[in-house]
Design a protein around this motif. Structure first.
Motif, PDB file in Angstrom:
ATOM      1  N   ARG A  76     -35.806 -10.130  11.118  1.00 59.48           N
ATOM      2  CA  ARG A  76     -34.953 -11.209  10.615  1.00 59.48           C
ATOM      3  C   ARG A  76     -35.692 -11.979   9.516  1.00 59.48           C
ATOM      4  O   ARG A  76     -36.866 -12.283   9.651  1.00 59.48           O
ATOM      5  CB  ARG A  76     -34.609 -12.130  11.785  1.00 59.48           C
ATOM      6  CG  ARG A  76     -33.654 -13.224  11.454  1.00 59.48           C
ATOM      7  CD  ARG A  76     -33.267 -13.969  12.725  1.00 59.48           C
ATOM      8  NE  ARG A  76     -32.361 -15.031  12.441  1.00 59.48           N
ATOM      9  CZ  ARG A  76     -31.049 -14.885  12.309  1.00 59.48           C
ATOM     10  NH1 ARG A  76     -30.509 -13.702  12.438  1.00 59.48           N
ATOM     11  NH2 ARG A  76     -30.270 -15.903  12.043  1.00 59.48           N
ATOM     12  N   PRO A  77     -35.001 -12.323   8.411  1.00 57.75           N
ATOM     13  CA  PRO A  77     -35.658 -13.093   7.346  1.00 57.75           C
ATOM     14  C   PRO A  77     -36.041 -14.488   7.835  1.00 57.75           C
ATOM     15  O   PRO A  77     -35.397 -15.053   8.718  1.00 57.75           O
ATOM     16  CB  PRO A  77     -34.600 -13.197   6.247  1.00 57.75           C
ATOM     17  CG  PRO A  77     -33.419 -12.424   6.698  1.00 57.75           C
ATOM     18  CD  PRO A  77     -33.623 -12.006   8.109  1.00 57.75           C
ATOM     19  N   SER A  78     -37.098 -15.024   7.236  1.00 54.69           N
ATOM     20  CA  SER A  78     -37.520 -16.385   7.576  1.00 54.69           C
ATOM     21  C   SER A  78     -36.518 -17.377   6.983  1.00 54.69           C
ATOM     22  O   SER A  78     -35.698 -17.023   6.124  1.00 54.69           O
ATOM     23  CB  SER A  78     -38.913 -16.651   7.007  1.00 54.69           C
ATOM     24  OG  SER A  78     -38.854 -16.716   5.585  1.00 54.69           O
ATOM     25  N   ARG A  79     -36.603 -18.620   7.417  1.00 54.16           N
ATOM     26  CA  ARG A  79     -35.715 -19.667   6.873  1.00 54.16           C
ATOM     27  C   ARG A  79     -35.916 -19.798   5.360  1.00 54.16           C
ATOM     28  O   ARG A  79     -34.969 -19.970   4.615  1.00 54.16           O
ATOM     29  CB  ARG A  79     -35.981 -21.008   7.562  1.00 54.16           C
ATOM     30  CG  ARG A  79     -35.540 -21.069   9.014  1.00 54.16           C
ATOM     31  CD  ARG A  79     -34.069 -20.983   9.168  1.00 54.16           C
ATOM     32  NE  ARG A  79     -33.441 -22.219   8.730  1.00 54.16           N
ATOM     33  CZ  ARG A  79     -32.185 -22.520   8.920  1.00 54.16           C
ATOM     34  NH1 ARG A  79     -31.400 -21.684   9.542  1.00 54.16           N
ATOM     35  NH2 ARG A  79     -31.684 -23.640   8.484  1.00 54.16           N
ATOM     36  N   ARG A  80     -37.167 -19.716   4.913  1.00 52.66           N
ATOM     37  CA  ARG A  80     -37.458 -19.810   3.485  1.00 52.66           C
ATOM     38  C   ARG A  80     -36.789 -18.663   2.731  1.00 52.66           C
ATOM     39  O   ARG A  80     -36.161 -18.871   1.693  1.00 52.66           O
ATOM     40  CB  ARG A  80     -38.973 -19.789   3.235  1.00 52.66           C
ATOM     41  CG  ARG A  80     -39.344 -20.067   1.792  1.00 52.66           C
ATOM     42  CD  ARG A  80     -40.842 -19.881   1.525  1.00 52.66           C
ATOM     43  NE  ARG A  80     -41.022 -18.670   0.735  1.00 52.66           N
ATOM     44  CZ  ARG A  80     -41.340 -17.465   1.178  1.00 52.66           C
ATOM     45  NH1 ARG A  80     -41.575 -17.259   2.443  1.00 52.66           N
ATOM     46  NH2 ARG A  80     -41.465 -16.447   0.375  1.00 52.66           N
ATOM     47  N   GLU A  81     -36.896 -17.466   3.262  1.00 52.81           N
ATOM     48  CA  GLU A  81     -36.260 -16.306   2.627  1.00 52.81           C
ATOM     49  C   GLU A  81     -34.739 -16.459   2.606  1.00 52.81           C
ATOM     50  O   GLU A  81     -34.087 -16.099   1.622  1.00 52.81           O
ATOM     51  CB  GLU A  81     -36.655 -15.021   3.354  1.00 52.81           C
ATOM     52  CG  GLU A  81     -38.105 -14.643   3.165  1.00 52.81           C
ATOM     53  CD  GLU A  81     -38.540 -13.524   4.095  1.00 52.81           C
ATOM     54  OE1 GLU A  81     -39.343 -12.695   3.635  1.00 52.81           O
ATOM     55  OE2 GLU A  81     -38.089 -13.478   5.266  1.00 52.81           O
ATOM     56  N   MET A  82     -34.201 -17.021   3.687  1.00 49.44           N
ATOM     57  CA  MET A  82     -32.753 -17.221   3.742  1.00 49.44           C
ATOM     58  C   MET A  82     -32.303 -18.252   2.703  1.00 49.44           C
ATOM     59  O   MET A  82     -31.258 -18.084   2.066  1.00 49.44           O
ATOM     60  CB  MET A  82     -32.326 -17.615   5.157  1.00 49.44           C
ATOM     61  CG  MET A  82     -32.519 -16.467   6.138  1.00 49.44           C
ATOM     62  SD  MET A  82     -32.188 -16.927   7.837  1.00 49.44           S
ATOM     63  CE  MET A  82     -30.434 -16.682   7.903  1.00 49.44           C
ATOM     64  N   ARG A  83     -33.096 -19.298   2.511  1.00 47.64           N
ATOM     65  CA  ARG A  83     -32.770 -20.294   1.468  1.00 47.64           C
ATOM     66  C   ARG A  83     -32.824 -19.649   0.087  1.00 47.64           C
ATOM     67  O   ARG A  83     -31.965 -19.908  -0.752  1.00 47.64           O
ATOM     68  CB  ARG A  83     -33.715 -21.490   1.559  1.00 47.64           C
ATOM     69  CG  ARG A  83     -33.410 -22.434   2.712  1.00 47.64           C
ATOM     70  CD  ARG A  83     -34.198 -23.734   2.619  1.00 47.64           C
ATOM     71  NE  ARG A  83     -35.637 -23.513   2.565  1.00 47.64           N
ATOM     72  CZ  ARG A  83     -36.446 -23.451   3.623  1.00 47.64           C
ATOM     73  NH1 ARG A  83     -35.944 -23.602   4.828  1.00 47.64           N
ATOM     74  NH2 ARG A  83     -37.740 -23.260   3.479  1.00 47.64           N
ATOM     75  N   GLU A  84     -33.820 -18.806  -0.128  1.00 47.24           N
ATOM     76  CA  GLU A  84     -33.933 -18.120  -1.416  1.00 47.24           C
ATOM     77  C   GLU A  84     -32.741 -17.185  -1.636  1.00 47.24           C
ATOM     78  O   GLU A  84     -32.205 -17.104  -2.750  1.00 47.24           O
ATOM     79  CB  GLU A  84     -35.242 -17.335  -1.488  1.00 47.24           C
ATOM     80  CG  GLU A  84     -36.470 -18.214  -1.585  1.00 47.24           C
ATOM     81  CD  GLU A  84     -37.769 -17.443  -1.437  1.00 47.24           C
ATOM     82  OE1 GLU A  84     -37.740 -16.212  -1.199  1.00 47.24           O
ATOM     83  OE2 GLU A  84     -38.833 -18.080  -1.564  1.00 47.24           O
ATOM     84  N   LEU A  85     -32.339 -16.499  -0.586  1.00 45.43           N
ATOM     85  CA  LEU A  85     -31.160 -15.629  -0.687  1.00 45.43           C
ATOM     86  C   LEU A  85     -29.903 -16.447  -0.965  1.00 45.43           C
ATOM     87  O   LEU A  85     -29.028 -16.017  -1.735  1.00 45.43           O
ATOM     88  CB  LEU A  85     -30.984 -14.812   0.603  1.00 45.43           C
ATOM     89  CG  LEU A  85     -31.990 -13.688   0.814  1.00 45.43           C
ATOM     90  CD1 LEU A  85     -31.877 -13.152   2.236  1.00 45.43           C
ATOM     91  CD2 LEU A  85     -31.774 -12.585  -0.204  1.00 45.43           C
ATOM     92  N   ALA A  86     -29.812 -17.625  -0.366  1.00 41.47           N
ATOM     93  CA  ALA A  86     -28.647 -18.491  -0.603  1.00 41.47           C
ATOM     94  C   ALA A  86     -28.583 -18.912  -2.069  1.00 41.47           C
ATOM     95  O   ALA A  86     -27.509 -18.909  -2.672  1.00 41.47           O
ATOM     96  CB  ALA A  86     -28.698 -19.717   0.311  1.00 41.47           C
ATOM     97  N   VAL A  87     -29.724 -19.244  -2.641  1.00 37.40           N
ATOM     98  CA  VAL A  87     -29.767 -19.611  -4.062  1.00 37.40           C
ATOM     99  C   VAL A  87     -29.314 -18.429  -4.909  1.00 37.40           C
ATOM    100  O   VAL A  87     -28.533 -18.585  -5.851  1.00 37.40           O
ATOM    101  CB  VAL A  87     -31.189 -20.079  -4.462  1.00 37.40           C
ATOM    102  CG1 VAL A  87     -31.333 -20.189  -5.968  1.00 37.40           C
ATOM    103  CG2 VAL A  87     -31.518 -21.401  -3.793  1.00 37.40           C
ATOM    104  N   ASP A  88     -29.778 -17.239  -4.561  1.00 37.77           N
ATOM    105  CA  ASP A  88     -29.370 -16.040  -5.295  1.00 37.77           C
ATOM    106  C   ASP A  88     -27.858 -15.822  -5.190  1.00 37.77           C
ATOM    107  O   ASP A  88     -27.206 -15.493  -6.184  1.00 37.77           O
ATOM    108  CB  ASP A  88     -30.115 -14.820  -4.763  1.00 37.77           C
ATOM    109  CG  ASP A  88     -29.699 -13.556  -5.477  1.00 37.77           C
ATOM    110  OD1 ASP A  88     -30.003 -13.426  -6.682  1.00 37.77           O
ATOM    111  OD2 ASP A  88     -29.063 -12.694  -4.835  1.00 37.77           O
TER     112      ASP A  88
END
Length: 78
Positions: free
Chosen positions: A3-15
């Motif tokens: 599972r992606p980390s919260r930071r990775e999920m935030r980065e994906l959300a920005v993308d």
């Protein structure tokens, strides 16, 4: 796959938000083409047909971004 980390999920959300904005620009470009008298009828019809598709994609990207910001994997809760 982990599972992606919260930071990775935030980065994906920005993308995903960037992708949504791109789709909205595409829809606007299609609107302009659909009303351009210099284009053929067929080209204007094709441009007009792409508008709702681009807008739907923008909405889908925004929904994915929202899920990611909420800590959910898009489609995971289906």
């Amino acid at each position: 796959m982990s599972r992606p980390s919260r930071r990775e999920m935030r980065e994906l959300a920005v993308d995903r938000e960037k992708c949504a904005a791109r789709c909205e620009r595409n829809a606007e470009s299609a609107r302009q083409a659909a009303s351009d008298p210099a284009l053929t009828d067929n080209m204007r019809k094709q441009a007009a047909a792409t508008i709702p598709i681009a807008l739907r994609h923008a909405q889908e990207y925004r929904e994915e971004a929202e899920a990611l910001r909420d800590g959910r994997i898009p489609g995971e809760d289906w």
